[in-house]
Design a protein around this motif. Structure first.
Motif, PDB file in Angstrom:
ATOM      1  N   LYS B  50      99.712 -13.435  -4.002  1.00 56.95           N
ATOM      2  CA  LYS B  50      99.713 -14.525  -4.992  1.00 56.95           C
ATOM      3  C   LYS B  50      98.644 -15.561  -4.640  1.00 56.95           C
ATOM      4  N   THR B  51      98.703 -16.049  -3.410  1.00 52.24           N
ATOM      5  CA  THR B  51      97.739 -17.048  -2.995  1.00 52.24           C
ATOM      6  C   THR B  51      96.320 -16.501  -3.092  1.00 52.24           C
ATOM      7  N   THR B  52      96.178 -15.236  -2.715  1.00 49.13           N
ATOM      8  CA  THR B  52      94.859 -14.619  -2.793  1.00 49.13           C
ATOM      9  C   THR B  52      94.342 -14.637  -4.230  1.00 49.13           C
ATOM     10  N   PRO B  87      97.212 -26.309  -3.702  1.00 45.80           N
ATOM     11  CA  PRO B  87      97.358 -25.189  -2.764  1.00 45.80           C
ATOM     12  C   PRO B  87      98.761 -25.154  -2.183  1.00 45.80           C
ATOM     13  N   GLU B  88      99.155 -24.012  -1.646  1.00 44.22           N
ATOM     14  CA  GLU B  88     100.434 -23.991  -0.950  1.00 44.22           C
ATOM     15  C   GLU B  88     100.207 -24.787   0.339  1.00 44.22           C
ATOM     16  N   ASN B  89     101.146 -25.594   0.705  1.00 46.82           N
ATOM     17  CA  ASN B  89     100.964 -26.534   1.809  1.00 46.82           C
ATOM     18  C   ASN B  89      99.640 -27.276   1.702  1.00 46.82           C
ATOM     19  N   LEU B 163      99.184 -23.801  -9.622  1.00 50.23           N
ATOM     20  CA  LEU B 163     100.050 -24.408  -8.612  1.00 50.23           C
ATOM     21  C   LEU B 163     100.618 -23.323  -7.714  1.00 50.23           C
ATOM     22  N   ASP B 164     100.366 -23.459  -6.428  1.00 51.54           N
ATOM     23  CA  ASP B 164     100.846 -22.467  -5.476  1.00 51.54           C
ATOM     24  C   ASP B 164     102.106 -23.013  -4.820  1.00 51.54           C
ATOM     25  N   GLU B 165     103.238 -22.470  -5.206  1.00 53.10           N
ATOM     26  CA  GLU B 165     104.542 -22.904  -4.711  1.00 53.10           C
ATOM     27  C   GLU B 165     104.715 -24.415  -4.824  1.00 53.10           C
ATOM     28  N   PRO B 166     104.711 -24.918  -6.024  1.00 51.33           N
ATOM     29  CA  PRO B 166     104.747 -26.379  -6.203  1.00 51.33           C
ATOM     30  C   PRO B 166     106.052 -27.005  -5.740  1.00 51.33           C
TER      31      PRO B 166
HETATM   32 MG   LIG Z   1     101.124 -17.739  -0.861  1.00 52.23          MG
END
Ligand SMILES: [Mg+2]
Ligand SMILES: Nc1ncnc2c1ncn2[C@@H]1O[C@H](COP(=O)(O)OP(=O)(O)OP(=O)(O)O)[C@@H](O)[C@H]1O
Lengths: 255, 305, 312
Positions: B50-52, B87-89, B163-166
């Motif tokens: 997902k992040t990729t 980004p996530e974190n 949004l990555d894991e908002p």
């Molecule tokens: Mg991720």
């Protein structure tokens, strides 16, 4: 262009808030102490010692800052993952790198200016004269610092800060030794060694060409052509290193 | 053909890791498109890619093959003007204050001074950070950083939000706020794609959900249709089961006083209740259960195996 | 299409820029090298604090610092070509280097030789060599050069043949020293004034010389000594000629004719030997005064070119 300026200013702000400028305090104390001690130890020309050590300290502190801060320029951003939010903005990679570079180079120049002012004050207190001619040595030092900073930046785009610190330091040392090495080897009868010296000489920046310290302190005339050529040499070299960093950084993934 | 807000087609990415450049396929010919004005939930187990995907979209990572476009144009620097990314974190420059961070990002998006001065207080209010606006981010908690992250993504009022894991790191109140922000964005006609591990969030907010596994798109679920779906199964809670009953397989959950049973057909369920009551057990509750995302998610996982 | 070009431009532009910059850098470098710098690198040497002070500053990197200074020194003196013997700089530098790293043999040898060229600086040479003899480990391969050149100083400049012989004996006691040393010692004790005695020293110096200028200089010294030596052979021969015939020869060939000399030696510079007054021989090439008192005494020699024979 505007975005480069934004990034540069932010980098400058970072260096201020990271208290890099405390090193200036160290510089002042060190230079004062040293010149006072040495001035007492040597018979005669105290002002010369102050100038020598002042110039040496400006260059040394500058190089240390350039290396220590420069090596973490890009890599730290990746390690701390701050780079994702930055590069997700509508800016290109080259704007990012140039912004970082210019910000730090501005920091360095401010440092040099402050240190120079300190040196001038010291000279003025001793002699009631401001040694303006020292700029002939300080300007080349600035160019050298820019070059070292570019080298640090180059390494920091692809290796860890520790390694890039080592490598940059190596470039700095080799850069100052290649000329001596070449001269030394020229008198020997060893073609292989001569070849090595030549390769070293032409593939590392020749930092000795930017060393005008001794001549300036002794008041020996420096031909303007030599001065200009040396500065252009450093400037072109810096641009080349920057282009190389851009090329490398532009190709890599920001993971 | 109407242009999608985001269109990813045939994107592959192989990471090379370690000294020998060992290959790892993170994205495998992934194709996905997000329509204008929709909220797409992006689901998948840890390490699915997902992040990729997001990083490829933002040109942080260069794909090996495939094309990416945003509103029909290549996903490049220019296109990023219309994208906000969390980004996530999220990590920010810790030496900046909340306000400075937003100004900085506003400048990087080419916003003028007045526009920023107007927009930033609004955003700080929106994410509930007004009280901390001149505190340096060094002193921010994890959730506060998440909040500043969403504010930053919204700073120039972009058309697309990635949004990555908002929701991660937010307190219950914060989650609700984040939900409201995302839904509010849809009301403004923005397009949102967000990844999440919290299926209920996706269920509540999304129009569609995409499930990705091992870099491949597995399934696209129409969330609204799914919720209108027929009953998936029936659930019975009872105090005890008859001995040697054939329903041992149906037990989902068992405590000292309660047993939760699950069965497919309505007829079957009624029969079960009868049996339980005949054997002296008490039925505590009984009702239909609709299909939910979890089911889909788990099912697609099973098929994979 | 446009985008494609744009993309390609951004990937190629840096490479083009790099190549361009490098050619400029290369050109500038070449250009800068062409104009020689007038200032010696060591213009500042007299301001260097003394070695003991530097030793403290070197933070335990004394040896590395010594090496660096030494490399600089060699480069400097090498680039200057001819070594200025009255120059203080080498002396100062050697003192610093040998204080920083007293075990480093080569600086002693280098300075010992350089300062032994001139009788005005020979005391420096002796001082430095003494320091070296005291500090350099005996197992150093080149240790024996230190007493060897010390012997040369005493013999050649001080005419203190006893001291010379003493140092030469020390040198000879090292296995790396050439086998002819003991012979040289005995000859020093026996015939202290033989000009030829300087030859092996000079030849050793020649072997360790590294610049063309220095080689040329040593070569000249060797040739000068040979001339002196030839002339002393002629003197002996002429005396013998006089004893036998009661007259002085007018031509040197007469000495060969009278079977006193087997053949005439070749003048090393390509000149000739001539009789100018009765019984006095001179070379057509100019000869420096070597501070040797050659006509005090004469003796036989095993120089291969010349044979002194008893007349029949
Ligand atoms: Mg991720
Ligand atoms: N920098 C990297 N180098 C090598 N492999 C990586 C890198 N980043 C991610 N990967 C791999 O790529 C795969 C996909 O990672 P990605 O971060 O996209 O997963 P994700 O779906 O976001 O997971 P999560 O739900 O945990 O956030 C993972 O298996 C991971 O191991």
């Amino acid at each position: 262009m505007k975005k480069i300026a934004v990034l540069a200013l932010n980098t400058f702000r970072e260096s201020i808030r990271d208290k890099i400028f405390y090193s200036l305090l160290a510089f002042a104390v060190l230079m004062l102490g040293f010149s006072l001690i040495l001035g007492n130890l040597t018979i005669g020309d105290e002002i010369k010692i102050i100038k020598d050590f002042g110039l040496a300290a400006i260059s040394l502190f500058g190089v240390l800052i350039a290396i220590f801060v420069g090596i973490s320029l890009v890599y730290k951003e990746m390690e701390k993952r701050t780079i994702y939010v930055i590069l997700a903005n509508p800016i290109s990679r080259y704007q990012f790198v140039l912004g970082k570079y210019l910000g730090l180079s501005f920091t360095l120049m401010v440092e040099v200016v402050v240190m120079t002012a300190g040196l001038f004050v010291l000279c003025y207190l001793k002699q009631q004269l401001i040694p303006w001619e020292l700029f002939m040595a300080i300007v080349p030092i600035c160019f050298e610092l820019q070059l070292i900073l570019a080298v640090a930046l180059l390494f920091s785009t692809f290796v860890s800060p520790f390694l890039s610190g080592m490598l940059t330091l190596a470039v700095f040392i080799i850069g100052h030794l290649t000329l001596d090495f070449k001269v030394l080897v020229a008198s020997l009868d060893n073609p292989a060694l001569k070849k090595t010296a030549d390769v070293l000489y032409y593939s590392f920046p020749n930092l000795e060409t930017l060393n005008f310290k001794a001549r300036v302190v002794h008041g020996i005339d420096i031909p303007w052509t030599e001065f200009i050529f040396s500065l252009s040499y450093a400037a072109t070299y810096t641009i080349m290193i920057l282009a190389l960093s851009l090329y490398i950084f532009n190709k890599r993934d920001i993971r | 053909m109407s242009t999608a807000a985001i269109s990813i087609s045939g994107v592959s990415k192989t990471y090379r890791t370690g000294f020998w450049g060992k290959k790892f396929v993170a994205l495998d010919a992934l194709s996905l498109s997000v329509e204008k004005g929709e909220i797409l939930g992006y689901l998948g187990p840890n390490g699915a890619g997902k992040t990729t995907t997001f990083k490829v979209l933002l040109d942080l990572i260069r794909p090996d093959s495939g094309t990416l476009s945003i509103f029909g144009d290549p996903a490049d620097q220019k296109a990023r003007e219309r994208v906000g990314y969390l980004p996530e974190n999220p990590y920010f420059y810790m030496y900046l204050t909340a306000e400075e961070t937003l100004h900085f990002h506003g400048r990087l998006r080419g916003m003028k001074g007045e526009a920023r001065k107007k927009r930033i207080p609004e955003l700080l209010h929106l994410v509930g950070l007004e009280h901390a606006k001149s505190r340096s981010l060094k002193k921010f908690s994890r959730g506060m950083l998440q909040r500043i992250g969403i504010a930053q993504a919204l700073v120039n009022n972009p058309d697309i939000l990635i949004l990555d894991e908002p929701m991660s790191g937010l307190d219950p109140n914060g989650r609700k706020q984040m939900r409201d922000i995302i839904l509010g964005c849809r009301d403004q006609g923005k397009t949102v794609i967000f990844s999440s591990h919290i299926l209920s969030d996706v269920e509540i907010m999304c129009d569609r959900a995409a499930i990705i596994r091992q870099g491949k798109l597995q399934e696209i679920v129409q969330v609204s249709e799914m919720l209108d779906n027929k009953v998936a199964h029936w659930e019975i809670t009872c105090s005890s089961l008859p001995e040697n009953s054939p329903y041992e397989d149906c037990i989902v959950h068992k405590t000292k006083n309660q047993i939760l049973l699950k069965t497919n057909g309505e007829v079957e369920a009624k029969k079960m209740i009868q049996k339980i009551e005949e054997s002296g057990g008490r039925v505590l509750s009984f009702g239909p259960q609709r299909v939910n995302l979890e089911e889909f998610y788990n099912q697609s996982g099973k098929e994979e195996k | 299409m446009y985008l494609q070009i744009r993309k390609n431009f951004f990937s190629i532009a840096p490479i083009v820029l790099i190549i361009l910059c490098y050619s400029v850098v290369f050109g500038l470098q070449k250009h800068i090298d062409k104009t020689p710098k007038k200032t010696p690198i060591f213009s500042d040497i007299s301001y260097l604090p003394n070695g003991t002070f530097l030793k403290g500053l070197a933070l335990s990197y004394d040896e590395a610092l010594a090496d660096l200074l030494w490399i600089k020194a060699i480069g400097f003196f090498g680039s200057q070509g001819v070594i200025d013997k009255k120059n203080e700089k080498l002396h100062v530098l050697i003192n610093i280097v040998t204080t920083l790293d007293p075990l480093f043999q080569y600086p002693y040898e280098f300075a010992g030789i350089v300062f032994s060229d001139d009788s005005k600086t020979v005391d420096r040479s002796i001082e430095i060599l003494e320091k070296g003899i005291a500090n350099v480990p005996h197992k150093d391969r080149r240790y024996w050069y230190l007493p060897f050149f010390m012997a040369y100083n005493y013999m050649h400049h001080k005419e203190d043949y006893l001291m010379a012989a003493k140092y030469l004996e020390i040198a000879a006691s090292f296995p790396q020293s050439p086998p002819y040393l003991p012979l040289l010692v005995s000859r020093l004790y026996a015939n202290s004034q033989d000009p030829e005695l300087a030859l092996p020293f000079l030849q050793e110096m020649l072997a360790s010389a590294d610049t063309p200028e220095r080689i040329a200089e040593l070569d000249k010294r060797i040739k000068d000594i040979k001339i002196k030596q030839h002339i002393s052979v002629f003197n002996t021969a002429i005396k013998k000629f006089h004893e036998y015939t009661g007259r002085y020869p007018t031509d040197l060939k007469e000495l060969v004719g009278a079977n006193i000399l087997k053949s005439l030696p070749i003048e090393p510079y390509g000149g000739e030997y001539k009789i100018i007054k009765k019984g006095i021989v001179q070379s057509t090439s100019d000869v420096d005064d070597l501070n040797l008192h050659l006509d005090k005494k004469t003796q036989e020699t095993d120089q291969p070119l010349i044979f002194l024979e008893e007349p029949k």
